[in-house]
Motif scaffolding. Structure first.
Motif, PDB file in Angstrom:
ATOM      1  N   ARG A 208     -40.863  29.301 110.439  1.00 11.69           N
ATOM      2  CA  ARG A 208     -40.941  30.289 109.362  1.00 11.69           C
ATOM      3  C   ARG A 208     -40.258  31.600 109.753  1.00 11.69           C
ATOM      4  NH1 ARG A 208     -44.511  34.276 108.175  1.00 11.69           N
ATOM      5  NH2 ARG A 208     -45.868  33.669 109.903  1.00 11.69           N
ATOM      6  N   LEU A 209     -40.336  31.968 111.039  1.00  8.53           N
ATOM      7  CA  LEU A 209     -39.788  33.240 111.507  1.00  8.53           C
ATOM      8  C   LEU A 209     -38.456  33.085 112.232  1.00  8.53           C
ATOM      9  CD1 LEU A 209     -43.118  34.771 112.893  1.00  8.53           C
ATOM     10  CD2 LEU A 209     -42.081  35.167 110.647  1.00  8.53           C
ATOM     11  N   ALA A 210     -37.878  31.903 112.205  1.00  5.63           N
ATOM     12  CA  ALA A 210     -36.644  31.640 112.958  1.00  5.63           C
ATOM     13  C   ALA A 210     -35.528  32.599 112.547  1.00  5.63           C
ATOM     14  CB  ALA A 210     -36.198  30.200 112.744  1.00  5.63           C
ATOM     15  N   SER A 211     -34.963  33.278 113.546  1.00  8.62           N
ATOM     16  CA  SER A 211     -33.895  34.249 113.312  1.00  8.62           C
ATOM     17  C   SER A 211     -32.668  33.825 114.104  1.00  8.62           C
ATOM     18  CB  SER A 211     -34.340  35.652 113.731  1.00  8.62           C
ATOM     19  OG  SER A 211     -33.331  36.597 113.473  1.00  8.62           O
ATOM     20  N   ALA A 212     -31.535  33.698 113.421  1.00  9.54           N
ATOM     21  CA  ALA A 212     -30.320  33.188 114.038  1.00  9.54           C
ATOM     22  C   ALA A 212     -29.607  34.249 114.866  1.00  9.54           C
ATOM     23  CB  ALA A 212     -29.382  32.660 112.958  1.00  9.54           C
ATOM     24  N   LEU A 213     -28.795  33.778 115.805  1.00  7.94           N
ATOM     25  CA  LEU A 213     -27.910  34.674 116.545  1.00  7.94           C
ATOM     26  C   LEU A 213     -26.794  35.170 115.645  1.00  7.94           C
ATOM     27  CD1 LEU A 213     -27.452  32.635 119.849  1.00  7.94           C
ATOM     28  CD2 LEU A 213     -28.783  34.731 119.583  1.00  7.94           C
ATOM     29  N   ALA A 214     -26.314  34.288 114.768  1.00  5.57           N
ATOM     30  CA  ALA A 214     -25.200  34.633 113.891  1.00  5.57           C
ATOM     31  C   ALA A 214     -25.245  33.769 112.647  1.00  5.57           C
ATOM     32  CB  ALA A 214     -23.868  34.437 114.617  1.00  5.57           C
ATOM     33  N   VAL A 215     -24.640  34.279 111.576  1.00  8.77           N
ATOM     34  CA  VAL A 215     -24.495  33.531 110.329  1.00  8.77           C
ATOM     35  C   VAL A 215     -23.008  33.322 110.095  1.00  8.77           C
ATOM     36  CG1 VAL A 215     -24.927  33.522 107.841  1.00  8.77           C
ATOM     37  CG2 VAL A 215     -26.593  34.544 109.389  1.00  8.77           C
ATOM     38  N   GLN A 216     -22.644  32.094 109.753  1.00  9.46           N
ATOM     39  CA  GLN A 216     -21.247  31.757 109.532  1.00  9.46           C
ATOM     40  C   GLN A 216     -21.092  31.106 108.165  1.00  9.46           C
ATOM     41  OE1 GLN A 216     -21.008  29.044 112.809  1.00  9.46           O
ATOM     42  NE2 GLN A 216     -20.427  30.623 114.298  1.00  9.46           N
ATOM     43  N   ALA A 217     -19.860  31.051 107.681  1.00 11.37           N
ATOM     44  CA  ALA A 217     -19.582  30.330 106.438  1.00 11.37           C
ATOM     45  C   ALA A 217     -19.732  28.835 106.693  1.00 11.37           C
ATOM     46  CB  ALA A 217     -18.186  30.649 105.945  1.00 11.37           C
ATOM     47  N   ALA A 218     -20.287  28.109 105.726  1.00 12.64           N
ATOM     48  CA  ALA A 218     -20.459  26.670 105.879  1.00 12.64           C
ATOM     49  C   ALA A 218     -19.106  25.990 106.038  1.00 12.64           C
ATOM     50  CB  ALA A 218     -21.199  26.106 104.673  1.00 12.64           C
ATOM     51  N   ASP A 219     -19.031  25.033 106.980  1.00  9.54           N
ATOM     52  CA  ASP A 219     -17.757  24.354 107.225  1.00  9.54           C
ATOM     53  C   ASP A 219     -17.759  22.899 106.767  1.00  9.54           C
ATOM     54  OD1 ASP A 219     -19.310  23.099 109.153  1.00  9.54           O
ATOM     55  OD2 ASP A 219     -18.386  24.134 110.840  1.00  9.54           O
ATOM     56  N   ASN A 220     -18.834  22.485 106.074  1.00  5.04           N
ATOM     57  CA  ASN A 220     -18.905  21.151 105.464  1.00  5.04           C
ATOM     58  C   ASN A 220     -18.796  20.006 106.473  1.00  5.04           C
ATOM     59  OD1 ASN A 220     -19.105  22.233 102.797  1.00  5.04           O
ATOM     60  ND2 ASN A 220     -16.891  22.602 102.809  1.00  5.04           N
ATOM     61  N   ARG A 221     -19.260  20.255 107.688  1.00  2.00           N
ATOM     62  CA  ARG A 221     -19.330  19.165 108.653  1.00  2.00           C
ATOM     63  C   ARG A 221     -20.360  18.119 108.221  1.00  2.00           C
ATOM     64  NH1 ARG A 221     -20.515  21.911 114.319  1.00  2.00           N
ATOM     65  NH2 ARG A 221     -20.931  23.734 112.987  1.00  2.00           N
ATOM     66  N   LYS A 222     -20.163  16.898 108.626  1.00  2.00           N
ATOM     67  CA  LYS A 222     -21.147  15.858 108.364  1.00  2.00           C
ATOM     68  C   LYS A 222     -22.354  16.096 109.266  1.00  2.00           C
ATOM     69  CE  LYS A 222     -21.824  10.855 108.235  1.00  2.00           C
ATOM     70  NZ  LYS A 222     -21.194   9.513 108.454  1.00  2.00           N
ATOM     71  N   PRO A 223     -23.566  16.167 108.702  1.00  2.00           N
ATOM     72  CA  PRO A 223     -24.741  16.479 109.533  1.00  2.00           C
ATOM     73  C   PRO A 223     -25.097  15.353 110.492  1.00  2.00           C
ATOM     74  CG  PRO A 223     -25.409  15.963 107.292  1.00  2.00           C
ATOM     75  CD  PRO A 223     -23.912  16.032 107.277  1.00  2.00           C
ATOM     76  N   LEU A 224     -25.639  15.723 111.638  1.00  2.00           N
ATOM     77  CA  LEU A 224     -26.155  14.738 112.590  1.00  2.00           C
ATOM     78  C   LEU A 224     -27.438  14.106 112.049  1.00  2.00           C
ATOM     79  CD1 LEU A 224     -25.662  16.829 115.869  1.00  2.00           C
ATOM     80  CD2 LEU A 224     -24.123  15.109 114.894  1.00  2.00           C
ATOM     81  N   THR A 225     -28.236  14.920 111.387  1.00  2.00           N
ATOM     82  CA  THR A 225     -29.473  14.477 110.742  1.00  2.00           C
ATOM     83  C   THR A 225     -29.883  15.557 109.750  1.00  2.00           C
ATOM     84  OG1 THR A 225     -31.724  13.637 111.138  1.00  2.00           O
ATOM     85  CG2 THR A 225     -31.026  15.528 112.440  1.00  2.00           C
ATOM     86  N   THR A 226     -30.893  15.269 108.960  1.00  2.00           N
ATOM     87  CA  THR A 226     -31.363  16.248 107.984  1.00  2.00           C
ATOM     88  C   THR A 226     -32.878  16.403 108.079  1.00  2.00           C
ATOM     89  OG1 THR A 226     -31.523  14.560 106.253  1.00  2.00           O
ATOM     90  CG2 THR A 226     -29.481  15.840 106.359  1.00  2.00           C
TER      91      THR A 226
END
Length: 284
Positions: A208-226
């Motif tokens: 719930r409180l997870a804070s990222a190091l950085a935010v990037q534009a989505a690159d549409n990679r195929k996910p490893l899992t969901t």
């Protein structure tokens, strides 16, 4: 004769040092000029124009900031406060707004409007290492930190929090396990008998409180899992795991961004809840 020459050189050096000290030392009796009378708590809108980039627009919504242009997103409140810090700036120097070209303010590289007050950012004074800022018919010298707070891209203004303050996850569905609230209690499947409610709550809070190091534009990679997540308001979203190592990269299905976390956080978020005794520790 030689001693007299060296004495003259020493006297000239002493005069130069005293002159530099007098130039750079703070003048206690000089008035400080405030750049603004606006208060950060009252500001509703910030617009930033950087040469060569589309305008960035931040708007306050209740207690939070929203990025409304060039994309719509939750904004980073800390970055908004950094921008608003210029409202409290003061300067020993106030010059008339004339001959702006000598300050690179005839075509400033950046301009920021805070509600109705505009600030233009120009050249850096090579002697004092301060920046010329034009506002309200005056040119002021201010510390470099105010110009440094201006973003280079809209992504720098996007909130690094994976979930908004009003987004409370009530169910997680992973490939190998699931966790959901039932009658106010968290229930895990398959069950883990040695887990306490505190162990589960601690794991949920990490998400719930997870804070990222950085935010990037989505690159549409195929996910490893969901990972499927249900929120308290009844909405569902999917988190795509794009990368696990050396850093964790997640993308939300409802946003055009991806969030980058440390590999240490990945070990905790992607694994089932662990008892406090067996929980991995951050060795930073």
């Amino acid at each position: 004769m030689k001693n007299r020459l060296w004495l003259n050189v020493a006297l000239l050096a002493a005069v130069a040092v005293l002159a530099l000290f007098a130039y750079f030392k703070p003048h206690q009796n000089e008035p400080e000029h405030r750049l603004s009378v606006l208060k950060a708590a009252d500001i509703k809108r910030i617009r930033i124009e950087i040469a060569g980039s589309p305008p960035f627009v931040l708007e306050r919504a209740a207690a939070e900031w929203k990025l409304t242009a060039p994309v719509a997103a939750r904004a980073d409140g800390f970055q908004a406060q950094r921008l608003l810090a210029i409202l409290d700036a003061t300067s020993k120097d106030r010059l008339p707004a004339a001959g702006l070209a000598r300050f690179d303010l005839n075509e400033p590289y950046a301009r920021m409007s805070v509600d109705q007050q505009a600030f233009s950012f120009g050249a850096v004074n090579p002697m004092s290492r301060e920046q010329y800022v034009l506002t309200q018919d005056g040119v002021y010298l201010v510390p470099l930190r105010y110009g440094a707070a201006l973003p280079k891209s809209a992504l720098q203004l996007v909130s690094k929090q994976l979930f908004a303050a009003d987004e409370a996850p009530v169910a997680f569905e992973f490939k190998d396990f699931s966790l959901a609230q039932q009658d106010g209690k968290w229930v895990m499947s398959p069950t883990a008998g040695d887990l306490s409610p505190d162990d589960i709550n601690r794991w949920v809070d990490e998400w719930r409180l997870a804070s990222a190091l950085a935010v990037q534009a989505a690159d549409n990679r195929k996910p490893l899992t969901t990972i499927n997540v249900r929120l308290r308001n009844g909405s569902d979203l999917t988190l795509a795991v794009l990368q696990r190592e050396p850093e964790l990269t997640l993308a939300r299905s409802d946003q055009p961004f991806q969030y980058q976390f440390t590999g240490e956080i990945a070990k905790r978020l992607l694994a089932p809840p662990a008892t406090e005794a067996n929980a991995p520790t951050d060795k930073r």
